[in-house]
Design a protein around this motif. Structure first.
Motif, short mmCIF file in Angstrom:
data_model
loop_
_atom_site.label_atom_id
_atom_site.label_comp_id
_atom_site.label_asym_id
_atom_site.label_seq_id
_atom_site.Cartn_x
_atom_site.Cartn_y
_atom_site.Cartn_z
N LYS A 112 0.80 -1.21 0.00
CA LYS A 112 0.00 0.00 0.00
C LYS A 112 0.84 1.28 0.00
CE LYS A 112 -3.87 -2.08 2.41
NZ LYS A 112 -4.69 -2.03 3.63
N ARG A 113 2.13 1.16 0.23
CA ARG A 113 3.00 2.34 0.30
C ARG A 113 3.48 2.69 -1.10
NH1 ARG A 113 6.38 -0.09 5.34
NH2 ARG A 113 4.54 -0.58 6.55
N GLY A 114 3.38 3.96 -1.45
CA GLY A 114 3.77 4.28 -2.81
C GLY A 114 3.85 5.76 -3.09
N ILE A 115 4.01 6.04 -4.36
CA ILE A 115 4.12 7.40 -4.88
C ILE A 115 2.87 7.68 -5.71
CG2 ILE A 115 5.41 8.91 -6.43
CD1 ILE A 115 7.02 8.25 -4.00
N ALA A 116 2.14 8.71 -5.34
CA ALA A 116 0.93 9.09 -6.08
C ALA A 116 1.32 10.04 -7.21
CB ALA A 116 -0.07 9.76 -5.15
N GLY A 117 0.74 9.82 -8.37
CA GLY A 117 1.00 10.67 -9.53
C GLY A 117 -0.24 11.44 -9.94
N TYR A 118 -0.04 12.65 -10.46
CA TYR A 118 -1.14 13.49 -10.91
C TYR A 118 -0.76 14.19 -12.19
CZ TYR A 118 -2.92 12.92 -6.19
OH TYR A 118 -3.38 12.37 -5.02
N SER A 119 -1.74 14.43 -13.05
CA SER A 119 -1.53 15.31 -14.19
C SER A 119 -2.24 16.62 -13.87
CB SER A 119 -2.09 14.69 -15.48
OG SER A 119 -3.48 14.54 -15.39
N MET A 120 -1.76 17.71 -14.46
CA MET A 120 -2.36 19.01 -14.20
C MET A 120 -2.84 19.63 -15.50
SD MET A 120 -0.83 22.36 -12.24
CE MET A 120 0.18 22.95 -13.57
N ASP A 121 -4.07 20.08 -15.51
CA ASP A 121 -4.62 20.77 -16.66
C ASP A 121 -3.95 22.13 -16.75
OD1 ASP A 121 -6.49 22.76 -17.95
OD2 ASP A 121 -7.62 20.91 -18.32
N ALA A 122 -3.27 22.41 -17.86
CA ALA A 122 -2.51 23.65 -18.01
C ALA A 122 -3.39 24.89 -17.96
CB ALA A 122 -1.72 23.63 -19.31
N ALA A 123 -4.63 24.77 -18.41
CA ALA A 123 -5.53 25.92 -18.44
C ALA A 123 -6.16 26.22 -17.09
CB ALA A 123 -6.62 25.70 -19.49
N THR A 124 -6.55 25.18 -16.36
CA THR A 124 -7.30 25.40 -15.12
C THR A 124 -6.50 25.11 -13.85
OG1 THR A 124 -8.15 23.14 -15.01
CG2 THR A 124 -9.43 24.74 -16.31
#
Length: 93
Positions: free
Chosen positions: A6-18
């Motif tokens: 369960k231990r890990g690295i969370a990843g996210y993408s970011m909307d460049a406009a908002t």
């Protein structure tokens, strides 16, 4: 209950406009709690240092992830024991 899976690295993408974030999921470190990380100069690999205990104690490990074009992480191999209880990551060119 807690487990290494369960231990890990969370990843996210970011909307460049908002600026809105979208989850890309979590990549397990398979060895402990992430403590430090670095991205190589090509931007293709993430190196993560972890410790077996939440307070930073226990054995240290290093894990490498490949960063896909969409930002998702894929483990490269298995965790490598780094010794000591605190594992930092520095990339030397």
């Amino acid at each position: 209950t807690d487990s290494f899976a369960k231990r890990g690295i969370a990843g996210y993408s970011m909307d460049a406009a908002t600026g809105a974030l979208t989850s890309l999921g979590t990549a397990s470190t398979m060895s402990g709690y992430p403590r430090d990380f670095a991205i190589d100069k090509t931007g293709k690999f993430l190196i993560v240092g972890s410790a077996d205990e939440i307070n930073g104690g226990g054995a240290g490990h290093v894990m490498v992830f490949q960063i896909a074009a969409d930002g998702k992480l894929t483990a490269v191999g298995s965790p490598v024991a780094a010794g000591g209880s605190r594992t930092g990551v520095v990339i030397v060119d």
